[in-house]
Design a protein around this motif. Structure first.
Motif, PDB file in Angstrom:
ATOM      1  N   MET A  80     -47.751  31.645   3.731  1.00 19.27           N
ATOM      2  CA  MET A  80     -47.266  32.461   2.612  1.00 19.27           C
ATOM      3  C   MET A  80     -47.460  31.688   1.322  1.00 19.27           C
ATOM      4  O   MET A  80     -47.564  30.463   1.339  1.00 19.27           O
ATOM      5  N   GLY A  81     -47.460  32.396   0.220  1.00 16.09           N
ATOM      6  CA  GLY A  81     -47.512  31.730  -1.068  1.00 16.09           C
ATOM      7  C   GLY A  81     -46.289  30.859  -1.281  1.00 16.09           C
ATOM      8  O   GLY A  81     -45.231  31.078  -0.677  1.00 16.09           O
ATOM      9  N   ALA A  82     -46.430  29.863  -2.151  1.00 21.93           N
ATOM     10  CA  ALA A  82     -45.346  28.906  -2.381  1.00 21.93           C
ATOM     11  C   ALA A  82     -44.077  29.604  -2.857  1.00 21.93           C
ATOM     12  O   ALA A  82     -42.963  29.222  -2.469  1.00 21.93           O
ATOM     13  N   GLU A  83     -44.217  30.633  -3.680  1.00 19.35           N
ATOM     14  CA  GLU A  83     -43.039  31.307  -4.209  1.00 19.35           C
ATOM     15  C   GLU A  83     -42.269  32.032  -3.100  1.00 19.35           C
ATOM     16  O   GLU A  83     -41.039  31.937  -3.018  1.00 19.35           O
ATOM     17  N   SER A  84     -43.000  32.740  -2.230  1.00 19.16           N
ATOM     18  CA  SER A  84     -42.340  33.438  -1.114  1.00 19.16           C
ATOM     19  C   SER A  84     -41.694  32.443  -0.158  1.00 19.16           C
ATOM     20  O   SER A  84     -40.559  32.638   0.298  1.00 19.16           O
ATOM     21  N   MET A  85     -42.413  31.352   0.144  1.00 18.19           N
ATOM     22  CA  MET A  85     -41.861  30.363   1.068  1.00 18.19           C
ATOM     23  C   MET A  85     -40.631  29.701   0.468  1.00 18.19           C
ATOM     24  O   MET A  85     -39.650  29.419   1.178  1.00 18.19           O
ATOM     25  N   SER A  86     -40.656  29.467  -0.835  1.00 21.46           N
ATOM     26  CA  SER A  86     -39.504  28.828  -1.463  1.00 21.46           C
ATOM     27  C   SER A  86     -38.270  29.730  -1.399  1.00 21.46           C
ATOM     28  O   SER A  86     -37.148  29.241  -1.276  1.00 21.46           O
ATOM     29  N   ARG A  87     -38.480  31.044  -1.462  1.00 22.81           N
ATOM     30  CA  ARG A  87     -37.337  31.959  -1.344  1.00 22.81           C
ATOM     31  C   ARG A  87     -36.702  31.862   0.048  1.00 22.81           C
ATOM     32  O   ARG A  87     -35.476  31.920   0.193  1.00 22.81           O
ATOM     33  N   VAL A  88     -37.544  31.732   1.070  1.00 25.23           N
ATOM     34  CA  VAL A  88     -37.020  31.564   2.431  1.00 25.23           C
ATOM     35  C   VAL A  88     -36.226  30.264   2.531  1.00 25.23           C
ATOM     36  O   VAL A  88     -35.117  30.232   3.083  1.00 25.23           O
ATOM     37  N   VAL A  89     -36.780  29.185   1.985  1.00 25.72           N
ATOM     38  CA  VAL A  89     -36.105  27.885   2.046  1.00 25.72           C
ATOM     39  C   VAL A  89     -34.766  27.942   1.324  1.00 25.72           C
ATOM     40  O   VAL A  89     -33.743  27.460   1.830  1.00 25.72           O
ATOM     41  N   GLN A  90     -34.748  28.541   0.142  1.00 23.51           N
ATOM     42  CA  GLN A  90     -33.503  28.601  -0.621  1.00 23.51           C
ATOM     43  C   GLN A  90     -32.470  29.471   0.079  1.00 23.51           C
ATOM     44  O   GLN A  90     -31.271  29.170   0.047  1.00 23.51           O
ATOM     45  N   ARG A  91     -32.903  30.529   0.736  1.00 23.50           N
ATOM     46  CA  ARG A  91     -31.972  31.400   1.435  1.00 23.50           C
ATOM     47  C   ARG A  91     -31.361  30.688   2.652  1.00 23.50           C
ATOM     48  O   ARG A  91     -30.177  30.852   2.953  1.00 23.50           O
ATOM     49  N   LEU A  92     -32.160  29.888   3.351  1.00 25.77           N
ATOM     50  CA  LEU A  92     -31.651  29.192   4.532  1.00 25.77           C
ATOM     51  C   LEU A  92     -30.700  28.055   4.171  1.00 25.77           C
ATOM     52  O   LEU A  92     -29.901  27.630   4.993  1.00 25.77           O
TER      53      LEU A  92
END
Length: 279
Positions: free
Chosen positions: A212-224
């Motif tokens: 995934m793009g860095a922005e989408s992946m970062s949203r997953v990381v921040q949510r977890l």
């Protein structure tokens, strides 16, 4: 005292009553997730550690450590206090320092699995269901480690999405919840976040687009909201592109070593992106 902290004794008591009410055979045979149950009970609270034996069947002490080594690509090598050895997204190319007890695999690309695992590996866990659109379903206890998975979809070579072709593998050991996102191709659903639960340590691909793009992946990381984030699967973009997606609430550490040890006590107080040598 914060209101959600007042709920902890009630939850522990409720879990204890639940455990005592089940047949002895069920208590002995059914693994219970310490990470998932807490997430279901208190979805708005993140805990660094939690233990409620015997209801949660946690085999953990505060001073127990898990050794984590970055081997290459998406392969980490975990060594548990009881000596269980686990290789993630095992492809046979990146050799761990010892024969794994358990290997996990995903099939998005051949660099994430092998059809010829080494003889002597006791558990080979596929992140997909062979010959079926149904997702893989693993609930395995190996020594001091409980291993489970949450299926996600993947893009196939034609560009369309294939249901349940990837799995997020979760390793519960030493009181820690350790998650490996595999070859994640989409942001997670609310149901998947609930199934994952709490993750103290998160292994995340940072290729910037192959998954995934860095922005989408970062949203997953921040949510977890994991305490410790371990990048992997870096192809092309510098890791600074991934790091730039995070604000001042995250720290970043670059390590000269490919190996680290982690325990409940050693988890950083602030979310930390820890870049092991080789990434």
């Amino acid at each position: 005292m914060m209101p959600h902290l007042l709920l902890i004794p009630l939850i522990v008591a409720a879990f204890a009553v639940f455990a005592e009410s089940r047949p002895a055979s069920a208590q002995a045979e059914t693994p219970v997730s310490q990470c998932q149950m807490i997430a279901r009970s208190l979805p708005s609270v993140t805990f660094a550690s939690f233990s409620a034996e015997p209801a949660l069947k946690v085999q953990a002490k505060a001073n127990e450590e898990v050794k984590i080594t970055y081997i290459g690509h998406s392969t980490f090598f975990l060594e548990t206090p009881a000596g269980v050895k686990i290789a993630t997204d095992y492809n046979g190319w990146y050799k761990p320092p010892a024969l794994p007890t358990v290997v996990t695999m995903n099939k998005a690309h051949s660099s994430h699995y092998t059809t010829n695992p080494e003889p002597g590996i006791e558990y080979v866990l596929h992140g997909w269901q062979d010959g079926s659109p149904k997702g893989a379903d693993h609930d395995v206890v190996v020594g001091d480690t409980y291993i489970r998975n949450v299926p996600t979809d993947i893009r196939n070579w034609g560009g369309s999405m294939e249901a349940n072709g990837n799995s997020i593998f979760i390793f519960e050991v030493a009181g820690l919840c350790i998650g490996h996102l595999g070859h994640l191709h989409h942001e997670l659903t609310e149901k998947q976040y609930a199934e994952i639960g709490r993750l103290d340590v998160l292994m995340v691909p940072v290729d910037g687009g192959l998954t995934m793009g860095a922005e989408s992946m970062s949203r997953v990381v921040q949510r977890l909201r994991s305490s410790l984030i371990l990048p992997m699967h870096r192809r092309g973009p510098p890791i600074s592109q991934f790091l730039s997606m995070f604000g001042t609430g995250f720290d970043a550490v670059t390590d000269d070593d490919a190996t680290m040890t982690v325990s409940i006590r050693s988890l950083p107080k602030r979310p930390t992106i820890h870049i092991l040598s080789g990434v």
